[in-house]
Every structure is written in C-alpha cells, then in structure tokens.
Enzyme design. Sequence first.
Site, PDB file in Angstrom:
ATOM      1  N   LYS A  13       0.972  -1.232  -0.077  1.00  0.00           N
ATOM      2  CA  LYS A  13       0.076  -0.081   0.292  1.00  0.00           C
ATOM      3  C   LYS A  13       1.059   1.329   0.094  1.00  0.00           C
ATOM      4  O   LYS A  13       0.597   2.222  -0.677  1.00  0.00           O
ATOM      5  CB  LYS A  13      -0.780   0.148   1.027  1.00  0.00           C
ATOM      6  CG  LYS A  13      -1.580  -0.746   1.270  1.00  0.00           C
ATOM      7  CD  LYS A  13      -2.966  -0.659   2.667  1.00  0.00           C
ATOM      8  CE  LYS A  13      -2.376  -0.201   3.667  1.00  0.00           C
ATOM      9  NZ  LYS A  13      -2.317  -1.661   4.343  1.00  0.00           N
ATOM     10  N   ARG A  88      -9.831   1.227   8.629  1.00  0.00           N
ATOM     11  CA  ARG A  88      -9.638  -0.111   8.581  1.00  0.00           C
ATOM     12  C   ARG A  88     -11.054  -0.610   9.511  1.00  0.00           C
ATOM     13  O   ARG A  88     -10.962  -2.321  10.055  1.00  0.00           O
ATOM     14  CB  ARG A  88      -8.615   0.025  10.138  1.00  0.00           C
ATOM     15  CG  ARG A  88      -7.306  -0.354   9.412  1.00  0.00           C
ATOM     16  CD  ARG A  88      -6.321  -0.456  10.474  1.00  0.00           C
ATOM     17  NE  ARG A  88      -4.580  -1.107  10.166  1.00  0.00           N
ATOM     18  CZ  ARG A  88      -3.946  -0.116   9.835  1.00  0.00           C
ATOM     19  NH1 ARG A  88      -3.892   0.660   8.766  1.00  0.00           N
ATOM     20  NH2 ARG A  88      -2.578  -1.283   9.868  1.00  0.00           N
ATOM     21  N   ARG A 127      12.170  -7.827   4.350  1.00  0.00           N
ATOM     22  CA  ARG A 127      11.034  -6.587   4.452  1.00  0.00           C
ATOM     23  C   ARG A 127      12.193  -6.213   5.541  1.00  0.00           C
ATOM     24  O   ARG A 127      13.210  -5.258   6.502  1.00  0.00           O
ATOM     25  CB  ARG A 127      10.041  -5.589   4.582  1.00  0.00           C
ATOM     26  CG  ARG A 127       9.898  -3.955   4.739  1.00  0.00           C
ATOM     27  CD  ARG A 127       8.619  -3.898   4.447  1.00  0.00           C
ATOM     28  NE  ARG A 127       7.674  -3.886   5.104  1.00  0.00           N
ATOM     29  CZ  ARG A 127       6.260  -3.486   5.553  1.00  0.00           C
ATOM     30  NH1 ARG A 127       5.570  -3.105   4.102  1.00  0.00           N
ATOM     31  NH2 ARG A 127       5.969  -2.971   6.297  1.00  0.00           N
ATOM     32  N   ARG A 139      10.696  -2.003  11.645  1.00  0.00           N
ATOM     33  CA  ARG A 139      10.135  -1.235  12.869  1.00  0.00           C
ATOM     34  C   ARG A 139       9.581  -2.491  13.719  1.00  0.00           C
ATOM     35  O   ARG A 139       9.429  -3.881  12.836  1.00  0.00           O
ATOM     36  CB  ARG A 139       8.682  -1.365  11.484  1.00  0.00           C
ATOM     37  CG  ARG A 139       8.503   0.150  11.293  1.00  0.00           C
ATOM     38  CD  ARG A 139       8.275   0.253  10.211  1.00  0.00           C
ATOM     39  NE  ARG A 139       6.506  -0.012  10.534  1.00  0.00           N
ATOM     40  CZ  ARG A 139       5.411   0.122   9.643  1.00  0.00           C
ATOM     41  NH1 ARG A 139       5.381   1.019   8.303  1.00  0.00           N
ATOM     42  NH2 ARG A 139       4.304  -0.303   9.341  1.00  0.00           N
ATOM     43  N   ARG A 150      -1.065  -8.325  13.108  1.00  0.00           N
ATOM     44  CA  ARG A 150      -1.226  -7.244  12.139  1.00  0.00           C
ATOM     45  C   ARG A 150      -1.939  -7.482  11.554  1.00  0.00           C
ATOM     46  O   ARG A 150      -3.209  -7.238  11.158  1.00  0.00           O
ATOM     47  CB  ARG A 150      -0.151  -6.276  11.359  1.00  0.00           C
ATOM     48  CG  ARG A 150       0.531  -5.436  13.067  1.00  0.00           C
ATOM     49  CD  ARG A 150       1.888  -5.332  12.279  1.00  0.00           C
ATOM     50  NE  ARG A 150       1.701  -3.484  11.476  1.00  0.00           N
ATOM     51  CZ  ARG A 150       2.337  -3.453  10.619  1.00  0.00           C
ATOM     52  NH1 ARG A 150       3.305  -4.156  10.108  1.00  0.00           N
ATOM     53  NH2 ARG A 150       2.208  -2.586   9.349  1.00  0.00           N
TER      54      ARG A 150
HETATM   55  P1  AMP Z   1       0.520   1.422   9.239  1.00  0.00           P
HETATM   56  O1  AMP Z   1       2.072   2.038   9.573  1.00  0.00           O
HETATM   57  O2  AMP Z   1      -0.629   1.122   8.499  1.00  0.00           O
HETATM   58  O3  AMP Z   1       0.578  -0.572   9.505  1.00  0.00           O
HETATM   59  O4  AMP Z   1       0.008   1.328  10.525  1.00  0.00           O
HETATM   60  C1  AMP Z   1       0.630   1.243  12.216  1.00  0.00           C
HETATM   61  C2  AMP Z   1       0.221   0.655  13.263  1.00  0.00           C
HETATM   62  O5  AMP Z   1      -0.782   2.197  13.831  1.00  0.00           O
HETATM   63  C3  AMP Z   1      -1.185  -0.525  13.220  1.00  0.00           C
HETATM   64  O6  AMP Z   1      -0.672  -1.476  13.311  1.00  0.00           O
HETATM   65  C4  AMP Z   1      -2.405  -0.187  13.889  1.00  0.00           C
HETATM   66  O7  AMP Z   1      -1.376  -0.301  15.405  1.00  0.00           O
HETATM   67  C5  AMP Z   1      -2.357   1.983  14.194  1.00  0.00           C
HETATM   68  N1  AMP Z   1      -3.168   2.369  12.982  1.00  0.00           N
HETATM   69  C6  AMP Z   1      -2.998   2.809  12.040  1.00  0.00           C
HETATM   70  N2  AMP Z   1      -4.079   3.031  10.493  1.00  0.00           N
HETATM   71  C7  AMP Z   1      -5.309   2.776  11.504  1.00  0.00           C
HETATM   72  C8  AMP Z   1      -6.329   3.117  11.994  1.00  0.00           C
HETATM   73  N3  AMP Z   1      -6.951   3.133  10.789  1.00  0.00           N
HETATM   74  N4  AMP Z   1      -7.130   2.009  13.926  1.00  0.00           N
HETATM   75  C9  AMP Z   1      -6.501   1.482  14.222  1.00  0.00           C
HETATM   76  N5  AMP Z   1      -5.188   1.051  13.873  1.00  0.00           N
HETATM   77  C10 AMP Z   1      -4.735   2.090  13.039  1.00  0.00           C
END
Ligand code: AMP
Length: 197
Positions: A13, A88, A127, A139, A150
């Site tokens: 993404k 999400r 990664r 990360r 996740r």
């Molecule tokens: P990402 O980089 O989009 O994978 O987001 C990293 C982390 O941020 C996720 O594993 C969640 O803990 C939190 N997070 C990001 N976007 C959301 C969302 N829309 N709703 C809830 N948690 C989020």
Amino acid sequence: MRLILLGPPGAGKGTQALRLVKAFNLAHLSTGDMLRAAVQAGAPIGLKAKAIMDGGNLVSDEIVIGIIADRLDAPDARRGFILDGFPRTLPQAEALDALLARKAMKLDAVIELVVDAEQLVHRIEGRAAQARAAGEPARKDDDPIVFKTRLDAYFRDTAAVTPYYRARGLLREVDGMAPIEDVSRAIDEVLGATTQA
Ligand code: AMP
C-alpha cells in the site's frame, strides 16, 4: 481525486500510495505515519497509541477518526487525497462517510490490494531482513510475531470494510501479489489513467 487504498500490512500500500501521490498531486493521508509521528513527538495521542501499535493491535476508532477529521481540513487535502491505512474498521468507514458528506466531498474509488496471507508473511520477513542488512532498525511491528497479529487484526476487523464499499459500487480489486509494475498498471487501468510506473 479522492481514493482509499485497502489491503493488509505488507501488501505494498505504501509503495502504491507514494506513486499515486506524485502522479496525481494528492495529499497522502496515512494514519500509520501520522501515529508514528505522534509517537516520535511524544504527543498525548502518541503516548496512548505506542503500546497498542508495538503489539500490532488497532488504535481506537476515536483516535484515528479524530486524526483524519483534522487532516481532511488541511488545504492540501482539499485538492485531493489518498487514504492509506484508513478506514480499518466499519465504524471508521461510516465516520469517514459522515465527514466527507459534511464537506460535500465524494470518493472516486476504493482500491483493494488482494493478497495471499502466507506469501505476505514471507514478504514481511524479507522487509525486516533488508532493513537489518542496511543497518536500519526494523520497525517493531514488522517483527514476524507482531506482523501475524497485524494480519489477524486486518482479517478480523478490516474484512468488514471491503463489503461496505462493494455495496456502494466503489470497490476495485487489484492483485497485490503481482510484480510492483503490474500492480501499478492495474491500478492505473482501474483509475482510467496512465502514469509512470
Ligand atoms: P500501518 O503503518 O498503516 O500498518 O499502521 C501501523 C499501526 O498503526 C497499526 O498496526 C495500528 O496499530 C495503527 N493504525 C494505523 N492506522 C489505523 C487505523 N485506521 N485504525 C486503527 N489503528 C491504526
């Protein structure tokens, strides 16, 4: 143009969002990036979110909806945006609809990167290995065990989001396991646009 990019963690993404941001001069609204920035800055939201993010779980709807509501008001977002990592959950999707309706904004498309969960685990291990080889700290949420959490969160909570947009005729599915250039081309086709892959 107003887009949502859906897909589990590790689906590419971020890569596609950055390309579309450049090609269409869009604001990149990544809730993951915004939350990480809040953690880095030691902001109150960051303090609340850090442990949840490190464990690979979802931050509360209230927090992320609040972040997005603020961000949609910024001048760059009024020009057009791509939402990456939001919504999400179903309540987030519903809240987004209400926010957009209030601002008289309409979504153009919701693109879902469809992936195979097992192959994704391999991708994320790659990664993490790349980051290690480059001497960068990986990360925390790319740790394979956290990554699995996740992925589970995605299939448990976010799975409800795709039917929501399908029912509104907005969902466009793209094979996220294809090589990056092919994914790019498929997205451009969906958008009826030609961009540089
Ligand atoms: P990402 O980089 O989009 O994978 O987001 C990293 C982390 O941020 C996720 O594993 C969640 O803990 C939190 N997070 C990001 N976007 C959301 C969302 N829309 N709703 C809830 N948690 C989020």
